[in-house]
Design a protein around this motif. Structure first.
Motif, PDB file in Angstrom:
ATOM      1  N   VAL A 156     -65.462 -31.716 -32.376  1.00  7.59           N
ATOM      2  CA  VAL A 156     -66.223 -31.135 -31.268  1.00  7.59           C
ATOM      3  C   VAL A 156     -66.279 -32.127 -30.111  1.00  7.59           C
ATOM      4  CG1 VAL A 156     -68.476 -30.257 -30.558  1.00  7.59           C
ATOM      5  CG2 VAL A 156     -67.563 -29.673 -32.811  1.00  7.59           C
ATOM      6  N   ARG A 157     -66.497 -33.389 -30.439  1.00  8.17           N
ATOM      7  CA  ARG A 157     -66.549 -34.424 -29.416  1.00  8.17           C
ATOM      8  C   ARG A 157     -65.220 -34.521 -28.675  1.00  8.17           C
ATOM      9  NH1 ARG A 157     -69.445 -39.416 -28.588  1.00  8.17           N
ATOM     10  NH2 ARG A 157     -68.190 -40.816 -27.315  1.00  8.17           N
ATOM     11  N   ALA A 158     -64.120 -34.393 -29.405  1.00  7.73           N
ATOM     12  CA  ALA A 158     -62.798 -34.494 -28.775  1.00  7.73           C
ATOM     13  C   ALA A 158     -62.589 -33.391 -27.740  1.00  7.73           C
ATOM     14  CB  ALA A 158     -61.699 -34.439 -29.840  1.00  7.73           C
ATOM     15  N   VAL A 159     -63.091 -32.178 -28.037  1.00  7.90           N
ATOM     16  CA  VAL A 159     -62.982 -31.081 -27.069  1.00  7.90           C
ATOM     17  C   VAL A 159     -63.810 -31.402 -25.826  1.00  7.90           C
ATOM     18  CG1 VAL A 159     -63.516 -28.649 -26.656  1.00  7.90           C
ATOM     19  CG2 VAL A 159     -62.492 -29.346 -28.828  1.00  7.90           C
ATOM     20  N   ALA A 160     -65.039 -31.896 -26.035  1.00 11.78           N
ATOM     21  CA  ALA A 160     -65.894 -32.242 -24.902  1.00 11.78           C
ATOM     22  C   ALA A 160     -65.278 -33.364 -24.071  1.00 11.78           C
ATOM     23  CB  ALA A 160     -67.281 -32.652 -25.397  1.00 11.78           C
ATOM     24  N   GLU A 161     -64.673 -34.334 -24.740  1.00  8.69           N
ATOM     25  CA  GLU A 161     -64.058 -35.442 -24.008  1.00  8.69           C
ATOM     26  C   GLU A 161     -62.882 -34.967 -23.169  1.00  8.69           C
ATOM     27  OE1 GLU A 161     -63.272 -38.217 -27.152  1.00  8.69           O
ATOM     28  OE2 GLU A 161     -65.177 -39.269 -26.841  1.00  8.69           O
ATOM     29  N   ARG A 162     -62.177 -33.941 -23.628  1.00 11.34           N
ATOM     30  CA  ARG A 162     -61.080 -33.394 -22.824  1.00 11.34           C
ATOM     31  C   ARG A 162     -61.642 -32.751 -21.553  1.00 11.34           C
ATOM     32  NH1 ARG A 162     -55.757 -31.823 -23.113  1.00 11.34           N
ATOM     33  NH2 ARG A 162     -55.188 -29.938 -21.945  1.00 11.34           N
ATOM     34  N   VAL A 163     -62.772 -32.048 -21.679  1.00  9.69           N
ATOM     35  CA  VAL A 163     -63.425 -31.469 -20.499  1.00  9.69           C
ATOM     36  C   VAL A 163     -63.790 -32.571 -19.514  1.00  9.69           C
ATOM     37  CG1 VAL A 163     -65.499 -30.265 -19.704  1.00  9.69           C
ATOM     38  CG2 VAL A 163     -64.283 -29.432 -21.733  1.00  9.69           C
ATOM     39  N   ARG A 182     -74.808 -27.189 -32.421  1.00  9.11           N
ATOM     40  CA  ARG A 182     -73.735 -28.117 -32.061  1.00  9.11           C
ATOM     41  C   ARG A 182     -73.227 -27.845 -30.650  1.00  9.11           C
ATOM     42  NH1 ARG A 182     -72.270 -31.623 -35.803  1.00  9.11           N
ATOM     43  NH2 ARG A 182     -72.309 -31.098 -38.023  1.00  9.11           N
ATOM     44  N   VAL A 183     -73.137 -26.566 -30.279  1.00 11.95           N
ATOM     45  CA  VAL A 183     -72.665 -26.243 -28.930  1.00 11.95           C
ATOM     46  C   VAL A 183     -73.651 -26.768 -27.897  1.00 11.95           C
ATOM     47  CG1 VAL A 183     -72.159 -24.367 -27.326  1.00 11.95           C
ATOM     48  CG2 VAL A 183     -71.314 -24.247 -29.671  1.00 11.95           C
ATOM     49  N   GLY A 184     -74.942 -26.521 -28.109  1.00  9.42           N
ATOM     50  CA  GLY A 184     -75.939 -27.014 -27.174  1.00  9.42           C
ATOM     51  C   GLY A 184     -75.924 -28.517 -27.049  1.00  9.42           C
ATOM     52  N   MET A 185     -75.790 -29.210 -28.176  1.00 16.70           N
ATOM     53  CA  MET A 185     -75.706 -30.665 -28.148  1.00 16.70           C
ATOM     54  C   MET A 185     -74.475 -31.128 -27.380  1.00 16.70           C
ATOM     55  SD  MET A 185     -76.785 -31.713 -32.044  1.00 16.70           S
ATOM     56  CE  MET A 185     -76.464 -33.453 -31.722  1.00 16.70           C
ATOM     57  N   THR A 186     -73.362 -30.424 -27.592  1.00 16.10           N
ATOM     58  CA  THR A 186     -72.109 -30.834 -26.960  1.00 16.10           C
ATOM     59  C   THR A 186     -72.172 -30.648 -25.455  1.00 16.10           C
ATOM     60  OG1 THR A 186     -70.899 -30.217 -28.968  1.00 16.10           O
ATOM     61  CG2 THR A 186     -69.605 -30.486 -26.958  1.00 16.10           C
ATOM     62  N   VAL A 187     -72.725 -29.520 -25.007  1.00 15.86           N
ATOM     63  CA  VAL A 187     -72.859 -29.297 -23.565  1.00 15.86           C
ATOM     64  C   VAL A 187     -73.760 -30.366 -22.957  1.00 15.86           C
ATOM     65  CG1 VAL A 187     -73.770 -27.738 -21.807  1.00 15.86           C
ATOM     66  CG2 VAL A 187     -72.396 -26.816 -23.680  1.00 15.86           C
ATOM     67  N   GLY A 188     -74.880 -30.648 -23.612  1.00 18.23           N
ATOM     68  CA  GLY A 188     -75.793 -31.668 -23.095  1.00 18.23           C
ATOM     69  C   GLY A 188     -75.136 -33.026 -23.016  1.00 18.23           C
ATOM     70  N   ALA A 189     -74.404 -33.393 -24.064  1.00 19.24           N
ATOM     71  CA  ALA A 189     -73.717 -34.685 -24.056  1.00 19.24           C
ATOM     72  C   ALA A 189     -72.634 -34.714 -22.985  1.00 19.24           C
ATOM     73  CB  ALA A 189     -73.114 -34.957 -25.435  1.00 19.24           C
ATOM     74  N   VAL A 215     -69.806 -27.434 -16.472  1.00 19.30           N
ATOM     75  CA  VAL A 215     -69.485 -28.105 -17.731  1.00 19.30           C
ATOM     76  C   VAL A 215     -69.712 -27.166 -18.904  1.00 19.30           C
ATOM     77  CG1 VAL A 215     -70.146 -29.993 -19.272  1.00 19.30           C
ATOM     78  CG2 VAL A 215     -69.936 -30.406 -16.828  1.00 19.30           C
ATOM     79  N   ARG A 216     -70.798 -26.377 -18.862  1.00 17.85           N
ATOM     80  CA  ARG A 216     -71.062 -25.428 -19.943  1.00 17.85           C
ATOM     81  C   ARG A 216     -69.899 -24.459 -20.097  1.00 17.85           C
ATOM     82  NH1 ARG A 216     -75.154 -23.109 -17.944  1.00 17.85           N
ATOM     83  NH2 ARG A 216     -76.815 -24.266 -18.963  1.00 17.85           N
ATOM     84  N   ARG A 217     -69.444 -23.894 -18.992  1.00 19.47           N
ATOM     85  CA  ARG A 217     -68.341 -22.934 -19.064  1.00 19.47           C
ATOM     86  C   ARG A 217     -67.071 -23.595 -19.594  1.00 19.47           C
ATOM     87  NH1 ARG A 217     -66.991 -21.792 -14.231  1.00 19.47           N
ATOM     88  NH2 ARG A 217     -68.670 -22.649 -12.951  1.00 19.47           N
ATOM     89  N   ARG A 218     -66.806 -24.824 -19.146  1.00 18.50           N
ATOM     90  CA  ARG A 218     -65.603 -25.523 -19.604  1.00 18.50           C
ATOM     91  C   ARG A 218     -65.688 -25.866 -21.093  1.00 18.50           C
ATOM     92  NH1 ARG A 218     -62.771 -28.099 -15.333  1.00 18.50           N
ATOM     93  NH2 ARG A 218     -62.705 -26.630 -13.584  1.00 18.50           N
ATOM     94  N   VAL A 219     -66.847 -26.335 -21.540  1.00 19.31           N
ATOM     95  CA  VAL A 219     -66.998 -26.692 -22.950  1.00 19.31           C
ATOM     96  C   VAL A 219     -66.903 -25.444 -23.826  1.00 19.31           C
ATOM     97  CG1 VAL A 219     -68.635 -27.538 -24.676  1.00 19.31           C
ATOM     98  CG2 VAL A 219     -68.294 -28.803 -22.556  1.00 19.31           C
ATOM     99  N   LEU A 220     -67.562 -24.346 -23.414  1.00 24.75           N
ATOM    100  CA  LEU A 220     -67.469 -23.108 -24.188  1.00 24.75           C
ATOM    101  C   LEU A 220     -66.034 -22.605 -24.247  1.00 24.75           C
ATOM    102  CD1 LEU A 220     -70.663 -21.164 -23.034  1.00 24.75           C
ATOM    103  CD2 LEU A 220     -70.287 -22.365 -25.183  1.00 24.75           C
ATOM    104  N   PRO A 228     -78.069 -37.402 -28.846  1.00 25.32           N
ATOM    105  CA  PRO A 228     -77.024 -38.426 -28.770  1.00 25.32           C
ATOM    106  C   PRO A 228     -75.688 -37.789 -28.474  1.00 25.32           C
ATOM    107  CG  PRO A 228     -77.432 -37.868 -31.045  1.00 25.32           C
ATOM    108  CD  PRO A 228     -78.405 -37.025 -30.212  1.00 25.32           C
ATOM    109  N   ALA A 229     -74.681 -38.616 -28.266  1.00 22.51           N
ATOM    110  CA  ALA A 229     -73.316 -38.085 -28.164  1.00 22.51           C
ATOM    111  C   ALA A 229     -73.034 -37.313 -29.447  1.00 22.51           C
ATOM    112  CB  ALA A 229     -72.327 -39.222 -27.985  1.00 22.51           C
ATOM    113  N   THR A 230     -72.445 -36.127 -29.311  1.00 21.91           N
ATOM    114  CA  THR A 230     -72.231 -35.285 -30.481  1.00 21.91           C
ATOM    115  C   THR A 230     -71.424 -36.017 -31.545  1.00 21.91           C
ATOM    116  OG1 THR A 230     -71.298 -33.181 -31.236  1.00 21.91           O
ATOM    117  CG2 THR A 230     -70.212 -34.243 -29.360  1.00 21.91           C
ATOM    118  N   ALA A 231     -71.919 -35.976 -32.789  1.00 23.77           N
ATOM    119  CA  ALA A 231     -71.333 -36.794 -33.843  1.00 23.77           C
ATOM    120  C   ALA A 231     -70.078 -36.173 -34.442  1.00 23.77           C
ATOM    121  CB  ALA A 231     -72.374 -37.013 -34.943  1.00 23.77           C
TER     122      ALA A 231
END
Length: 301
Positions: free
Chosen positions: A17-24, A217-224, A195-200, A10-13
């Motif tokens: 962490v979600r906020a960082v991914a959303e910025r990407v 959590r990192v793997g989930m975030t990249v996938g989401a 996306v992986r590089r940006r999220v990391l 699912p979208a990372t809960a």
């Protein structure tokens, strides 16, 4: 593989962490906007000279659209640029990125600095999420055409001797297109890597130290995040692709035997319909002379 379980991601809960991914995702959506407005007014909105910039990856997809789709995408992006306070509220500091600049969106975002509001303790990445249980897919009604791969199609594979630590979690993002789209698999692979590089990079800035890919959590975030980016490109460009689905498997300990796990269905929605995919995870002896990665055979569509 009775000692493993697999699940939809699912979208990372975790909110931070979600906020960082959303910025990407916001940065890459701005990049897609830059490509679209460049099509309408190339002199006013130049693409960066650096061919490795994300603008050029997205432009390769944009060039495959029809002229009408390009026109609509450019009109939407130009209208958004005139969004005023609403656009500024949605983008925050990223609203200061100037699409008229020859500098890439990524370069301009880096010059803005990483927002303090997105920083959080590194321990938040090390905690296993409370729930990684399988999600039940929604039922699919009606009948339609289907495709059966004989032999079964291997989409991706991982080497289990790469690291020693357990438990391990592996993720694969499944993307289907409703049209014949040559190069879809390669495009998604390149986008996933971006996306992986940006999220990391974003998570490393958030916690103040380098972040690897071992964290669940990192793997989930990249996938989401890659799913969100593809979904955003679908919205912007009208791509005839289904909503991406990221699936994962957890190995609590070294597999006790080789073989297949139970088959699981996932349901994609989009393009005015539903598509049911069935997949499983299997453990094999290492194939001599082959490194882990995507299977060499091309997946149609």
């Amino acid at each position: 593989m009775t000692d493993t379980f697999h699940h939809l991601v699912p979208a990372t809960a975790h909110a931070q962490v979600r906020a960082v991914a959303e910025r990407v995702v916001q940065e890459l959506a701005l990049t897609a906007d830059k490509v679209a407005v460049h099509h309408a007014e190339p002199a006013r909105y130049p693409l960066p000279a650096d061919e490795s910039a994300a603008e050029h990856l997205i432009a390769r997809r944009f060039e495959g659209l029809s002229e009408e789709e390009k026109r609509r995408a450019a009109a939407r992006a130009l209208a958004d640029l005139n969004g005023g306070p609403g656009r500024a509220a949605r983008l925050g500091d990223l609203a200061r990125v100037d699409l008229r600049s020859p500098a890439s969106v990524d370069a301009q975002a880096k010059r803005l600095g990483f927002p303090d509001r997105l920083r959080f303790p590194v321990d938040h990445l090390r905690k296993l999420p409370a729930s990684l249980l399988p999600e039940e897919s929604a039922p699919v009604t009606g009948e339609g055409d289907g495709w059966v791969y004989e032999p079964l199609r291997r989409f991706h594979w991982f080497g289990l001797d790469e690291v020693a630590e357990y438990p391990r979690t592996y993720f694969v993002t499944l993307v289907l297109a409703d049209i014949e789209w040559p190069g879809l698999a390669e495009y998604v692979h390149q986008l996933l890597d971006l996306v992986r590089r940006r999220v990391l990079g974003g998570l490393s800035a958030a916690v103040g130290e380098p972040v690897g890919t071992a964290s669940v959590r990192v793997g989930m975030t990249v996938g989401a995040a890659v799913g969100w980016v593809l979904d955003r490109l679908k919205e912007l460009y009208g791509d005839e692709v289904f909503r991406p689905v990221t699936v994962g498997t957890v190995l609590p300990a070294p597999p006790a035997h080789h073989g297949a796990g139970p088959c699981s269905p996932v349901v994609d929605q989009g393009c005015g319909g539903h598509c049911r995919q069935t997949y499983d995870w299997r453990v094999f002896d290492r194939v001599p002379g082959r490194a882990p990665g995507r299977a060499p055979d091309r997946v149609p569509g």
